[in-house]
Design an enzyme around this catalytic site. Structure first.
Site, PDB file in Angstrom:
ATOM      1  N   GLY A  22       0.835  -1.171   0.181  1.00  0.00           N
ATOM      2  CA  GLY A  22      -0.060  -0.241  -0.059  1.00  0.00           C
ATOM      3  C   GLY A  22       0.846   1.218  -0.089  1.00  0.00           C
ATOM      4  O   GLY A  22       1.850   1.285   0.740  1.00  0.00           O
ATOM      5  N   GLU A  24       0.520   4.337   1.094  1.00  0.00           N
ATOM      6  CA  GLU A  24       0.704   4.917   2.174  1.00  0.00           C
ATOM      7  C   GLU A  24       1.156   4.281   3.213  1.00  0.00           C
ATOM      8  O   GLU A  24       2.140   4.790   4.330  1.00  0.00           O
ATOM      9  CB  GLU A  24      -0.695   5.396   2.759  1.00  0.00           C
ATOM     10  CG  GLU A  24      -1.499   6.237   1.759  1.00  0.00           C
ATOM     11  CD  GLU A  24      -2.272   5.313   0.533  1.00  0.00           C
ATOM     12  OE1 GLU A  24      -3.027   6.145  -0.136  1.00  0.00           O
ATOM     13  OE2 GLU A  24      -2.072   4.157   0.727  1.00  0.00           O
ATOM     14  N   ARG A  95      -9.646  -4.866  -4.547  1.00  0.00           N
ATOM     15  CA  ARG A  95      -9.978  -3.975  -3.506  1.00  0.00           C
ATOM     16  C   ARG A  95     -11.493  -3.488  -3.686  1.00  0.00           C
ATOM     17  O   ARG A  95     -11.765  -2.780  -2.602  1.00  0.00           O
ATOM     18  CB  ARG A  95      -8.910  -2.779  -3.824  1.00  0.00           C
ATOM     19  CG  ARG A  95      -7.711  -3.195  -3.686  1.00  0.00           C
ATOM     20  CD  ARG A  95      -6.643  -2.017  -3.785  1.00  0.00           C
ATOM     21  NE  ARG A  95      -6.699  -1.233  -2.456  1.00  0.00           N
ATOM     22  CZ  ARG A  95      -6.093  -0.259  -2.091  1.00  0.00           C
ATOM     23  NH1 ARG A  95      -4.859   0.194  -3.034  1.00  0.00           N
ATOM     24  NH2 ARG A  95      -5.908   0.205  -0.802  1.00  0.00           N
ATOM     25  N   GLY A 221      16.025  10.995 -12.557  1.00  0.00           N
ATOM     26  CA  GLY A 221      15.928  11.567 -11.112  1.00  0.00           C
ATOM     27  C   GLY A 221      14.895  12.526 -10.983  1.00  0.00           C
ATOM     28  O   GLY A 221      13.708  11.680 -11.160  1.00  0.00           O
ATOM     29  N   ALA A 222      14.985  13.662 -10.690  1.00  0.00           N
ATOM     30  CA  ALA A 222      13.690  14.294 -10.124  1.00  0.00           C
ATOM     31  C   ALA A 222      13.928  15.757 -10.044  1.00  0.00           C
ATOM     32  O   ALA A 222      14.943  16.505  -9.872  1.00  0.00           O
ATOM     33  CB  ALA A 222      13.153  13.826  -8.681  1.00  0.00           C
ATOM     34  N   ASP A 248       7.102   5.523  -3.542  1.00  0.00           N
ATOM     35  CA  ASP A 248       6.913   5.652  -2.283  1.00  0.00           C
ATOM     36  C   ASP A 248       7.851   5.822  -1.371  1.00  0.00           C
ATOM     37  O   ASP A 248       8.187   6.701  -0.650  1.00  0.00           O
ATOM     38  CB  ASP A 248       6.254   4.344  -1.866  1.00  0.00           C
ATOM     39  CG  ASP A 248       4.827   4.290  -2.423  1.00  0.00           C
ATOM     40  OD1 ASP A 248       4.211   5.161  -2.916  1.00  0.00           O
ATOM     41  OD2 ASP A 248       4.322   3.092  -2.716  1.00  0.00           O
TER      42      ASP A 248
END
Length: 306
Positions: A22, A24, A95, A221-222, A248
């Site tokens: 998950g 989160e 789900r 990358g970012a 995540d």
């Protein structure tokens, strides 16, 4: 939710390994391992898989005091992952009608206690059903009004809903979002014009009240952008074995550095580092680092720490 990870194509049978997953939960574990106090809020079924989820989170030093065990017969959600080609993984979700899909505002709002600094949400929650969508919006609204930083990771799952449905649901959330995280292909879901350029989307988001936009670029990358500055960071070069959970892990690293007051460059550095741990190890969260392990990639290849 629970996760069953196959070591070969599902239709061929073979071995399955049971764990939890998950988005989160992955972020929560990543932050807890880096030394932050973390609370997870959600619903699990009154079944053995729900017990596994809560046990795993508690073992990772995460507060589950506001988690709800659904007593109406709804089961804990499940996903199946299977390796297909190289590092390409196929995910199947189960789900619909799950306990998690029934999470409600009354479940999440009591968790916004004094001292909360960040609320992290993803675009997955509103995809699960009307109640979950209401819970996500209620959490974002209440947190924003209380001065709590709201982080929203778009995290689009095409097997859960269409891009148009996602765009419609995400727009109300953006009105209460401080930090938006999206991959390059997800960023267009954060605005109403599918043909807008990246720079146009970012300018629009910042003008609407989002204070920071982080764009994940995978192996390249970012980038992090605010109204006043922009920072870029290349990805760390590692041997990738499992890409699931990398986004995540990135968010966990970014939020960790944000909570410590780091600047944009340092936030991105920690984010690409935690993402590298995720892709270099198997599992969504199992290989995520503790704080004293963040420097391991700076050691020469082949080093043995004795």
């Amino acid at each position: 939710m629970a996760a069953m990870r196959a070591d070969s194509a599902l239709r061929l049978g073979g071995n399955l390994r049971l764990s939890v997953a998950g988005a989160e939960s992955n972020v929560a574990i990543g932050l807890a391992r880096l030394g932050h106090r973390v609370r997870w809020v959600g619903r699990v079924g009154a079944d053995e898989l729900g017990a596994l989820v809560l046990r795993t989170l508690r073992a990772e030093n995460i507060d589950t005091g506001h988690a709800v065990t659904d007593d109406t017969g709804r089961p804990t959600g499940l996903l199946l992952t299977e390796p297909r080609v190289g590092t390409l993984t196929r995910v199947s979700y189960y789900r619909s009608g799950s306990a998690g899909s029934a999470v409600s505002p009354s479940d999440v709002l009591p968790a916004l206690t004094p001292g909360t600094r960040v609320v992290h949400l993803t675009g997955i929650t509103p995809a699960l059903g009307p109640s979950a969508a209401e819970a996500a919006l209620a959490a974002a609204t209440a947190a924003h009004e209380a001065g709590i930083t709201v982080c929203l990771d778009v995290n689009h799952r095409s097997r859960l809903w269409t891009a148009e449905r996602a765009r419609t649901a995400l727009r109300p959330l953006l009105a209460h979002t401080d930090l938006l995280v999206a991959s390059e292909d997800e960023l267009p879901l954060a605005q109403e014009r599918p043909d807008a350029s990246e720079s146009e989307i970012v300018r629009g988001l910042l003008a609407e009240g989002v204070t920071e936009v982080v764009i994940k670029r995978g192996a390249r990358g970012a980038t992090s952008l605010t109204a006043d500055e922009t920072a870029d960071r290349a990805a760390r070069q590692v041997h990738a074995v499992d890409l699931v959970g990398a986004g995540d892990a990135f968010v966990a690293g970014y939020l960790s550095a944000l909570l410590e007051g780091a600047d944009l460059e340092a936030r991105l550095h920690r984010a690409v580092t935690t993402a590298a741990f995720a892709v270099a190890t198997r599992g969504d969260w199992e290989g995520l680092p503790t704080k004293d392990e963040l420097g391991l990639f700076d050691q020469p290849d082949g080093t043995t720490i004795r």
